[in-house]
Design an enzyme around this catalytic site. Structure first.
Site, mmCIF file in Angstrom:
data_model
loop_
_atom_site.group_PDB
_atom_site.id
_atom_site.type_symbol
_atom_site.label_atom_id
_atom_site.label_comp_id
_atom_site.label_asym_id
_atom_site.label_seq_id
_atom_site.Cartn_x
_atom_site.Cartn_y
_atom_site.Cartn_z
ATOM 1 N N ASN A 86 47.691 31.611 12.631
ATOM 2 C CA ASN A 86 48.609 30.470 12.472
ATOM 3 C C ASN A 86 48.098 29.429 11.476
ATOM 4 O O ASN A 86 48.901 28.709 10.875
ATOM 5 C CB ASN A 86 48.800 29.831 13.862
ATOM 6 C CG ASN A 86 49.389 28.440 13.788
ATOM 7 O OD1 ASN A 86 50.576 28.268 13.560
ATOM 8 N ND2 ASN A 86 48.526 27.421 13.933
ATOM 9 N N ALA A 87 46.769 29.348 11.279
ATOM 10 C CA ALA A 87 46.213 28.276 10.420
ATOM 11 C C ALA A 87 46.889 28.293 9.062
ATOM 12 O O ALA A 87 47.088 29.360 8.466
ATOM 13 C CB ALA A 87 44.707 28.463 10.266
ATOM 14 N N SER A 138 56.360 32.070 6.846
ATOM 15 C CA SER A 138 57.341 31.009 6.601
ATOM 16 C C SER A 138 58.543 31.675 5.961
ATOM 17 O O SER A 138 58.408 32.731 5.317
ATOM 18 C CB SER A 138 56.752 29.987 5.626
ATOM 19 O OG SER A 138 57.779 29.210 5.046
ATOM 20 N N TYR A 151 52.377 27.183 -2.224
ATOM 21 C CA TYR A 151 52.578 27.514 -0.797
ATOM 22 C C TYR A 151 53.445 28.769 -0.684
ATOM 23 O O TYR A 151 53.092 29.722 0.012
ATOM 24 C CB TYR A 151 53.237 26.327 -0.092
ATOM 25 C CG TYR A 151 53.531 26.551 1.378
ATOM 26 C CD1 TYR A 151 52.500 26.500 2.318
ATOM 27 C CD2 TYR A 151 54.828 26.798 1.829
ATOM 28 C CE1 TYR A 151 52.771 26.688 3.675
ATOM 29 C CE2 TYR A 151 55.101 26.991 3.175
ATOM 30 C CZ TYR A 151 54.070 26.928 4.096
ATOM 31 O OH TYR A 151 54.333 27.123 5.441
ATOM 32 N N ALA A 153 54.013 31.050 -2.898
ATOM 33 C CA ALA A 153 53.299 32.223 -3.429
ATOM 34 C C ALA A 153 52.315 32.770 -2.394
ATOM 35 O O ALA A 153 52.215 33.987 -2.199
ATOM 36 C CB ALA A 153 52.572 31.848 -4.721
ATOM 37 N N SER A 154 51.614 31.875 -1.703
ATOM 38 C CA SER A 154 50.624 32.337 -0.713
ATOM 39 C C SER A 154 51.313 33.025 0.463
ATOM 40 O O SER A 154 50.781 33.975 1.035
ATOM 41 C CB SER A 154 49.759 31.165 -0.223
ATOM 42 O OG SER A 154 50.528 30.228 0.517
ATOM 43 N N LYS A 155 52.507 32.559 0.810
ATOM 44 C CA LYS A 155 53.237 33.196 1.912
ATOM 45 C C LYS A 155 53.872 34.518 1.442
ATOM 46 O O LYS A 155 53.971 35.467 2.221
ATOM 47 C CB LYS A 155 54.301 32.241 2.472
ATOM 48 C CG LYS A 155 53.719 30.978 3.134
ATOM 49 C CD LYS A 155 52.992 31.274 4.436
ATOM 50 C CE LYS A 155 52.583 30.017 5.186
ATOM 51 N NZ LYS A 155 51.862 30.278 6.450
HETATM 52 N N1 LIG Z 1 55.582 22.748 9.668
HETATM 53 C C1 LIG Z 1 56.494 23.508 9.072
HETATM 54 O O1 LIG Z 1 57.560 23.023 8.651
HETATM 55 C C2 LIG Z 1 56.244 24.989 8.932
HETATM 56 C C3 LIG Z 1 57.322 25.817 8.536
HETATM 57 C C4 LIG Z 1 57.098 27.186 8.408
HETATM 58 C C5 LIG Z 1 55.840 27.730 8.659
HETATM 59 N N2 LIG Z 1 54.824 26.904 9.041
HETATM 60 C C6 LIG Z 1 53.514 27.517 9.260
HETATM 61 O O2 LIG Z 1 53.072 27.222 10.571
HETATM 62 C C7 LIG Z 1 51.645 27.244 10.624
HETATM 63 C C8 LIG Z 1 51.150 26.002 11.358
HETATM 64 O O3 LIG Z 1 51.497 24.854 10.618
HETATM 65 P P1 LIG Z 1 51.742 23.403 11.285
HETATM 66 O O4 LIG Z 1 53.088 22.980 10.876
HETATM 67 O O5 LIG Z 1 51.369 23.434 12.718
HETATM 68 O O6 LIG Z 1 50.697 22.544 10.446
HETATM 69 P P2 LIG Z 1 49.556 21.505 10.911
HETATM 70 O O7 LIG Z 1 50.080 20.607 11.974
HETATM 71 O O8 LIG Z 1 49.054 20.904 9.653
HETATM 72 O O9 LIG Z 1 48.458 22.436 11.565
HETATM 73 C C9 LIG Z 1 47.683 23.303 10.786
HETATM 74 C C10 LIG Z 1 46.557 23.855 11.640
HETATM 75 O O10 LIG Z 1 45.820 24.753 10.821
HETATM 76 C C11 LIG Z 1 44.450 24.394 10.891
HETATM 77 N N3 LIG Z 1 43.800 24.717 9.633
HETATM 78 C C12 LIG Z 1 44.137 24.300 8.385
HETATM 79 N N4 LIG Z 1 43.271 24.784 7.491
HETATM 80 C C13 LIG Z 1 42.371 25.533 8.183
HETATM 81 C C14 LIG Z 1 41.229 26.282 7.816
HETATM 82 N N5 LIG Z 1 40.823 26.377 6.532
HETATM 83 N N6 LIG Z 1 40.523 26.937 8.788
HETATM 84 C C15 LIG Z 1 40.922 26.839 10.087
HETATM 85 N N7 LIG Z 1 41.992 26.147 10.488
HETATM 86 C C16 LIG Z 1 42.704 25.490 9.547
HETATM 87 C C17 LIG Z 1 44.418 22.897 11.191
HETATM 88 O O11 LIG Z 1 43.240 22.544 11.935
HETATM 89 P P3 LIG Z 1 41.897 21.899 11.335
HETATM 90 O O12 LIG Z 1 42.307 20.883 10.338
HETATM 91 O O13 LIG Z 1 41.223 21.349 12.553
HETATM 92 O O14 LIG Z 1 41.151 23.043 10.752
HETATM 93 C C18 LIG Z 1 45.621 22.775 12.134
HETATM 94 O O15 LIG Z 1 45.230 23.063 13.464
HETATM 95 C C19 LIG Z 1 51.188 27.329 9.175
HETATM 96 O O16 LIG Z 1 50.811 28.653 8.852
HETATM 97 C C20 LIG Z 1 52.427 26.952 8.380
HETATM 98 O O17 LIG Z 1 52.439 27.515 7.087
HETATM 99 C C21 LIG Z 1 54.992 25.569 9.189
#
Ligand SMILES: NC(=O)c1ccc[n+]([C@@H]2O[C@H](COP(=O)([O-])OP(=O)(O)OC[C@H]3O[C@@H](n4cnc5c(N)ncnc54)[C@H](OP(=O)(O)O)[C@@H]3O)[C@@H](O)[C@H]2O)c1
Length: 265
Positions: A86-87, A138, A151, A153-155
């Site tokens: 999920n990160a 995503s 972003y 591109a990575s997805k």
């Molecule tokens: N929010 C949206 O609108 C959305 C939409 C579609 C998909 N997503 C996907 O959902 C997932 C979760 O996103 P979110 O919205 O919950 O974002 P978030 O609130 O920013 O949470 C991201 C999490 O990833 C961790 N993280 C980031 N970089 C990391 C690293 N290098 N190593 C380990 N952990 C890391 C962060 O923890 P630490 O900082 O403590 O490491 C945090 O717990 C992501 O993959 C995102 O692409 C999100």
């Protein structure tokens, strides 16, 4: 939907969607292994969830950290049933405003290599358990949108990876489920997104559109889908038509996406 007796490892569990997934998986009886960089937030969450939670302070961009996380999970619980990669990290910058293309490398490291680094050491354990790798991708893995070039591109890279794994490991008993959410409300993604200077944008004033999904609802849909061992999960489900619309009616598709983005400024 019970997860009783199942070992669930979640990366990026210190906040946002990962934290929601951990809280709801704990309520469903899962044995939890949680990874993120922020140890304080992870430990606070683990204390809230009970005694038997594995907390692993690490960075998914490090293959060594990711391998140790998986090893520690198997050592503590004896098995791994569900790996939820999920990160992730986002961005908010138009391509011609980005000061240093290093931003691209950084997002590829977290969003793509972070997934590779966690799934690779988990294959044997998932094979043994007949388990599942759940990749939080995503809808932007299917098409690009403005201000998100790196972003998206990575997805997109995750799509190629998962397609290959489904061929190569077809007889392994492992299911690969890719999750394609729309915008999620109530996470730190927008604050943590990288801006044109490569730094997190911080306090974010952009509003969410009405069609964004609350993080708790998104987590519930993901956990509900685990026993069904689906290949893909679009949240909401109607998003699955967008890739076809892009192919069939590109100008209308672009108008639709732009109108959605404008509605949240
Ligand atoms: N929010 C949206 O609108 C959305 C939409 C579609 C998909 N997503 C996907 O959902 C997932 C979760 O996103 P979110 O919205 O919950 O974002 P978030 O609130 O920013 O949470 C991201 C999490 O990833 C961790 N993280 C980031 N970089 C990391 C690293 N290098 N190593 C380990 N952990 C890391 C962060 O923890 P630490 O900082 O403590 O490491 C945090 O717990 C992501 O993959 C995102 O692409 C999100």
């Amino acid at each position: 939907m019970s997860l009783s007796g199942q070992t669930v490892a979640i990366t990026g569990a210190s906040g946002g969607l990962g934290r929601e997934l951990a809280q709801q998986a704990a309520q469903r009886g899962a044995r939890l292994a949680l990874m993120a960089r922020n140890e304080t937030k992870l430990s606070e969450l683990a204390n809230e969830l009970g005694d038997d939670v594995l907390v692993f302070n690490g960075d998914v961009t490090s293959a060594e950290n990711a391998k140790k996380f998986i090893e520690a999970t198997i050592e503590k619980f004896g098995a791994l049933d569900q790996l939820i990669a999920n990160a992730g990290q986002s961005m908010w910058a138009n391509f011609d405003q980005i000061e240093d293309t290093e931003l691209f490398r950084q997002l590829m490291e977290v969003n793509f290599m972070g997934v590779v680094n966690c799934i690779h050491p988990a294959i044997d354990a998932l094979r043994k358990s007949g388990g599942q790798a759940v990749i939080i991708s995503s809808i932007q893995s299917k098409f690009g949108v403005p201000a998100h070039s790196a972003y998206g591109a990575s997805k997109h890279a995750i799509e190629g990876l998962v397609d290959s794994l489904r061929f190569e490991l077809a007889n392994s008993g492992i299911n690969f489920m890719a999750v394609y959410p729309h915008w999620i409300r109530g996470t730190g993604m927008r604050e943590n997104a990288l801006g044109p200077d490569g730094e997190a944008v911080g306090d974010c004033k952009r509003s969410h559109s009405n069609s964004s999904i609350p993080a708790d609802v998104c987590a519930r849909k993901i956990l509900d889908a685990l026993p069904r061992r689906r290949e893909s999960l679009f949240i909401p489900g109607k998003l699955k038509y967008l890739p076809a619309l892009k192919l069939l009616l590109p100008p209308f598709f672009r108008w639709l996406i732009l109108s959605k983005i404008k509605s949240q400024k």
